[in-house]
Motif scaffolding. Structure first.
Motif, mmCIF file in Angstrom:
data_model
loop_
_atom_site.group_PDB
_atom_site.id
_atom_site.type_symbol
_atom_site.label_atom_id
_atom_site.label_comp_id
_atom_site.label_asym_id
_atom_site.label_seq_id
_atom_site.Cartn_x
_atom_site.Cartn_y
_atom_site.Cartn_z
ATOM 1 N N GLU A 216 14.013 -3.777 -37.611
ATOM 2 C CA GLU A 216 14.404 -2.390 -37.848
ATOM 3 C C GLU A 216 15.556 -2.004 -36.933
ATOM 4 O O GLU A 216 15.594 -2.378 -35.754
ATOM 5 N N LYS A 217 16.486 -1.244 -37.512
ATOM 6 C CA LYS A 217 17.628 -0.755 -36.726
ATOM 7 C C LYS A 217 18.124 0.546 -37.356
ATOM 8 O O LYS A 217 18.441 0.578 -38.549
ATOM 9 N N GLU A 220 16.595 1.668 -40.566
ATOM 10 C CA GLU A 220 16.670 0.706 -41.682
ATOM 11 C C GLU A 220 15.829 -0.522 -41.360
ATOM 12 O O GLU A 220 15.888 -1.051 -40.250
ATOM 13 N N GLN A 221 15.028 -0.985 -42.304
ATOM 14 C CA GLN A 221 14.222 -2.201 -42.159
ATOM 15 C C GLN A 221 14.767 -3.282 -43.080
ATOM 16 O O GLN A 221 15.102 -3.011 -44.238
ATOM 17 N N LYS A 222 14.830 -4.518 -42.540
ATOM 18 C CA LYS A 222 15.417 -5.621 -43.305
ATOM 19 C C LYS A 222 14.764 -6.932 -42.889
ATOM 20 O O LYS A 222 14.399 -7.111 -41.734
ATOM 21 N N TRP A 234 18.415 -5.089 -32.968
ATOM 22 C CA TRP A 234 17.367 -4.916 -33.979
ATOM 23 C C TRP A 234 16.000 -4.999 -33.298
ATOM 24 O O TRP A 234 15.800 -5.786 -32.379
ATOM 25 N N VAL A 237 9.493 -5.845 -36.146
ATOM 26 C CA VAL A 237 8.387 -5.099 -36.752
ATOM 27 C C VAL A 237 7.212 -6.019 -37.018
ATOM 28 O O VAL A 237 6.104 -5.803 -36.543
#
Length: 423
Positions: A216-217, A220-222, A234, A237
């Motif tokens: 997460e940054k 935004e989660q990716k 980042w 999570v």
């Protein structure tokens, strides 16, 4: 004559149904009641699959223990033929509830295993449904012809059997809730060599896995794979390991020890290191019980003095790890691992493992962690450092004797009393 044959058939078949149902309920209830956290985790899967995350975890745990207790008690009642009305009604109600549910699971497949037999016997959802179809037919028959159930005990002693059964089930459930399961059906049982059980035999087709990290940054989660692990801006999570291609499936899968900062996999280097090592498991450290943290810290201090590696595996966020360290004074290093894997390794949050080379020597729930009076020397000179002797067959024998022993004596007294009255 024909009516007598029909009545004989009905009587025999009714008691056959009774023993089949009792065996299934006893087995199903027992394997779940000795592993209440396993039932709780499975109910969490159900809640997530059906969008019921609003149900409190405490209620899920209570319902899991209650359901297993009812199954176990009903099975025992059916076996002895006591409380025939109650046991047949409950068995039918359970099957009326479970059969449509397992049909939904078979059609939608939100979870791969319903957990009806815990970790002792894993069935597919369709296997579970067809099993329940057979059982509900038996339960209907048994309810209709419940008066044909042949009891082991007289009406005067039925209440003793019922009361003792309820007390036995409650005590077993309470003990299992506090300590580790008395029988371990999972891959990480004491005596297992993790490295060997992760290995693929020569010539066997290897499965392919992919570990991805949810980061997460800025809100935004990716997902990132190992090769594209992002920089420190980042925040981690969670980590997930997915099966890409099936092949030979080893007993232990998805076990990995990942560096929190770099994502580097140190599993092999850690497990193959010669000697003793401690692994503290806290799958969600923000939910971990800290009532025995002093014992954990004592074991860590002991490991430092004896030069034994000591790490903590968790699936928690870095912020939760920092909060735990501040609250408990933890100085041991933390590494990430898969949440489901950690819950499978040990049914305690936190729980402690002792390994020698790659073999699990002992496991402790947080209530049973050894103290400074037990850690008086190096592990090779202590009983703690020897492979814990756990025999499922011996344990099962004790469980059976504790229940059936007193009832066998009661049955003998009941039989003598009946014969005395017949004279």
């Amino acid at each position: 004559m024909e009516n007598k044959h029909i009545q004989l058939f009905q009587s025999i078949w009714t008691n056959v149904c009774r023993y089949i149902l009792s065996a299934v309920f006893i087995f199903s209830g027992f394997v779940k009641i000795i592993d209440p956290l396993g039932s709780y985790y499975k109910l969490q899967d159900y809640a997530e699959a059906f969008g019921l995350l609003w149900i409190p975890n405490s209620m899920l745990l209570f319902f899991g223990v209650l359901l297993a207790s009812i199954e176990f008690a009903v099975g025992l009642f059916l076996f002895f033929g006591v409380r025939r009305n109650v046991s047949t009604v409950l068995s039918l109600v359970l099957m009326i509830f479970m059969t449509p549910l397992t049909l939904i699971l078979a059609l939608t497949n939100p979870i791969s295993d319903c957990g009806c037999f815990g970790d002792a016997l894993v069935l597919t959802n369709w296997q579970t449904f067809w099993k329940n179809v057979i059982l509900i037919l038996l339960a209907f028959w048994l309810y209709k012809f419940r008066k044909l159930i042949i009891p082991f005990f007289t009406e005067k002693t039925n209440w003793i059997v019922s009361l003792y059964t309820v007390i036995y089930v409650v005590v077993l459930a309470m003990y299992s809730q506090r300590y580790l399961p008395i029988m371990d059906f999972r891959p990480y049982k004491v005596g297992v060599d993790i490295v060997d059980d992760m290995s693929i035999p020569e010539g066997a087709e290897e499965p392919e896995y992919e570990t991805v990290f949810l980061m997460e940054k800025g809100g935004e989660q990716k997902f990132f794979d190992v090769e594209h692990y992002p920089d420190s801006t980042w925040t981690f999570v969670e980590a997930k390991t997915n099966l890409i291609k099936k092949g030979y499936i080893p007993p232990i899968q998805n076990f990995s020890i990942l560096d929190i900062e770099t994502g580097e996999d140190i599993t092999e280097s850690f497990l193959t290191k010669v000697g003793y090592k401690f692994i503290l498991v806290a799958h969600r450290i923000n939910e971990a019980d800290d009532s025995n943290i002093d014992l954990i810290n004592e074991v860590y201090d002991y490991s430092v003095d004896q030069n034994y590696p000591f790490i903590c595996l968790t699936s928690s966020l870095e912020s939760d790890i920092e909060e735990w360290s501040d609250k408990t004074g933890a100085e041991y290093p933390f590494y990430h691992a898969d949440d489901i894997t950690l819950k499978t390794i040990i049914r305690s949050n936190p729980g402690l493992l002792l390994l020698k080379d790659g073999v699990i020597i002992n496991k402790w729930d947080h209530h049973s962690i050894p103290d400074e009076y037990q850690l008086t020397d190096s592990l090779d000179k202590l009983e703690l450092g020897k492979l814990s002797k756990i025999d499922n067959k011996e344990t099962l024998l004790y469980v059976v004797l504790w229940y059936f022993g007193p009832l066998f004596v009661l049955f003998g007294l009941d039989l003598l009393n009946r014969r005395r009255k017949q004279k």
